[in-house]
Scaffold this motif. Structure first.
Motif, PDB file in Angstrom:
ATOM      1  N   ASP A 194       0.783  -1.225  -0.001  1.00 29.15           N
ATOM      2  CA  ASP A 194       0.084  -0.078   0.132  1.00 29.15           C
ATOM      3  C   ASP A 194       0.786   1.191  -0.017  1.00 29.15           C
ATOM      4  O   ASP A 194       0.263   2.151  -0.174  1.00 29.15           O
ATOM      5  CB  ASP A 194      -0.946   0.049   1.203  1.00 29.15           C
ATOM      6  CG  ASP A 194      -1.829  -0.904   1.118  1.00 29.15           C
ATOM      7  OD1 ASP A 194      -2.270  -1.476  -0.155  1.00 29.15           O
ATOM      8  OD2 ASP A 194      -2.629  -1.389   2.314  1.00 29.15           O
ATOM      9  N   SER A 250       2.441   4.035  -4.811  1.00 27.08           N
ATOM     10  CA  SER A 250       1.079   4.403  -5.470  1.00 27.08           C
ATOM     11  C   SER A 250       0.818   3.581  -6.972  1.00 27.08           C
ATOM     12  O   SER A 250       1.736   2.857  -7.068  1.00 27.08           O
ATOM     13  CB  SER A 250       1.687   5.963  -5.955  1.00 27.08           C
ATOM     14  OG  SER A 250       2.595   5.979  -7.149  1.00 27.08           O
ATOM     15  N   ASP A 251      -0.284   3.901  -7.147  1.00 32.11           N
ATOM     16  CA  ASP A 251      -0.969   3.196  -8.279  1.00 32.11           C
ATOM     17  C   ASP A 251       0.326   3.647  -9.565  1.00 32.11           C
ATOM     18  O   ASP A 251       0.272   2.637 -10.412  1.00 32.11           O
ATOM     19  CB  ASP A 251      -2.221   3.628  -8.805  1.00 32.11           C
ATOM     20  CG  ASP A 251      -3.434   2.940  -7.834  1.00 32.11           C
ATOM     21  OD1 ASP A 251      -2.883   2.047  -7.227  1.00 32.11           O
ATOM     22  OD2 ASP A 251      -4.417   3.657  -7.663  1.00 32.11           O
ATOM     23  N   GLU A 252       0.426   4.705  -9.690  1.00 24.35           N
ATOM     24  CA  GLU A 252       1.392   5.238 -10.666  1.00 24.35           C
ATOM     25  C   GLU A 252       2.640   4.637 -10.653  1.00 24.35           C
ATOM     26  O   GLU A 252       3.310   4.242 -11.742  1.00 24.35           O
ATOM     27  CB  GLU A 252       1.628   6.840 -10.810  1.00 24.35           C
ATOM     28  CG  GLU A 252       0.084   7.384 -11.049  1.00 24.35           C
ATOM     29  CD  GLU A 252       0.135   9.018 -10.868  1.00 24.35           C
ATOM     30  OE1 GLU A 252       1.109   9.472 -10.384  1.00 24.35           O
ATOM     31  OE2 GLU A 252      -0.857   9.550 -11.338  1.00 24.35           O
ATOM     32  N   ASP A 258       7.770   7.880  -8.898  1.00 23.65           N
ATOM     33  CA  ASP A 258       6.550   8.891  -8.790  1.00 23.65           C
ATOM     34  C   ASP A 258       7.004  10.238  -9.483  1.00 23.65           C
ATOM     35  O   ASP A 258       6.152  11.009  -9.975  1.00 23.65           O
ATOM     36  CB  ASP A 258       6.031   9.050  -7.230  1.00 23.65           C
ATOM     37  CG  ASP A 258       5.153   8.016  -6.695  1.00 23.65           C
ATOM     38  OD1 ASP A 258       4.379   7.668  -7.400  1.00 23.65           O
ATOM     39  OD2 ASP A 258       5.545   7.297  -5.913  1.00 23.65           O
TER      40      ASP A 258
END
Length: 343
Positions: free
Chosen positions: A144, A147-149, A310
């Motif tokens: 978690d 990040s999704d990116e 990121d």
């Protein structure tokens, strides 16, 4: 698939230079597959090439195609042979469907499988849509804290890891990287993570040279002003992330005896190489075609802080603006664009 819609929105390449948002059926996972709700998709140079030219080498777009192969998401459903507890898991996708039975697969080189079905490689659809299916083991769980990116960009990081392995980059070694675009920048970070003490990056664009200096490069050079072939001292390895024939030739000549040359960038199909130099220096020249077993290393490099993905993101788009994402490379300040299909 309880709770999953029957249709989804997808950005479809309908012809060269033309995209349309269409409704497509949500795919059903096969027994050993998972259905992934896509969270983020990175825009790759190959997507741009298909969009602008309709082909890359022997791969030709002959029918409507969904682009995108750098992705992350969440498992929405599983096939009958997959543990149901995986539903809801956040994952980074390794976008490959190897056959697992051919000689290359059995030898552990599944990236070279002649029967490979790879996302966004004609005629296989990619991830610029709401849902995709993938073999369960190719959906890699991510923490978690990621990040999704960043999870989506584990794919280009995997290319860089494959390149550093081929280049035999190790603590204290030196490497020259041609090109400070997205792959070049990620290669510079990965070379640093692998322990390289000297990381030279060449690029003709000043803004890109300035940027890569923030991402691991110890030296930045303008190939228009400096003779790269005369680099002194020479480097242990050269990684081409430009695809430019002049950069490849000069980069090879910058490699020390018994060094390695790794070709990553997509360039001309054929060009002249300095064969006598390669022979006399006993250089190893090889290519990188995707990757094999790189996601565990990629996840470690990001979660440990050794590689920052990121900070590479310079643009975010929704499905209605995929063309803008694909054309964002015209801005020298652009590094990595992300499409969020659910936005």
């Amino acid at each position: 698939m309880r709770g999953t819609p029957e249709t989804m929105r997808a950005s479809v390449l309908t012809e060269v230079g033309s995209l349309a948002v269409e409704d497509r059926p949500v795919p059903t996972p096969a027994p050993h597959e998972v259905l992934v709700e896509v969270a983020a998709v990175g825009v790759c140079g190959s997507d741009v090439h298909y969009y602008r030219h309709g082909r890359i080498g022997d791969y030709v777009v002959t029918a409507p195609l969904i682009l995108g192969h750098e992705l992350s998401g969440r498992i929405a459903a599983v096939g009958a042979a997959v543990e149901p507890t995986r539903v809801g898991q956040r994952v980074a996708i390794e976008p490959q469907h190897p056959c697992r039975r051919c000689r290359q697969c059995m030898a552990g080189r599944y990236n070279l499988c002649p029967h490979m079905r790879f996302f966004a490689t004609p005629p296989v659809d990619g991830a610029l849509c709401r849902y995709v299916t993938i073999d369960a083991e190719m959906a890699h769980p991510v923490p978690d804290s990621m990040s999704d990116e960043a999870a989506a960009l584990l794919e280009p990081l995997s290319v860089a890891i494959a390149a550093m392995r081929k280049a035999a980059v190790a603590p204290g070694s030196s490497v020259l990287i041609a090109g400070a675009g997205p792959i070049g920048v990620i290669c510079a970070q990965t070379a640093r993570a692998f322990g390289a003490s000297r990381i030279v990056v060449s690029d003709p664009v000043a803004a890109r040279r300035e940027r890569v200096a923030e991402f691991g490069a110890t030296e930045v050079l303008d190939p228009a002003a400096v003779d790269i072939a005369a680099l002194d001292p020479k480097v242990d390895a050269f990684v081409d992330a430009s695809g430019a024939p002049p950069a490849v030739v000069s980069g090879i000549k910058a490699v020390a005896p018994a060094g390695r040359v790794v070709l990553v960038g997509m360039g001309a199909d054929n060009y002249t190489l300095p064969v006598s130099y390669i022979q006399n220096m006993e250089l190893i020249v090889t290519g990188v075609f995707r990757y094999t077993d790189t996601w565990p290393a990629a996840i470690h490099l990001v979660t440990s802080g050794a590689v920052d993905l990121d900070s590479l993101v310079t643009g975010r788009f929704d499905l209605e603006h995929v063309a803008d994402a694909l054309n964002s490379d015209s801005d020298p300040a652009s590094l990595k664009s992300i499409v969020r299909p659910g936005a």
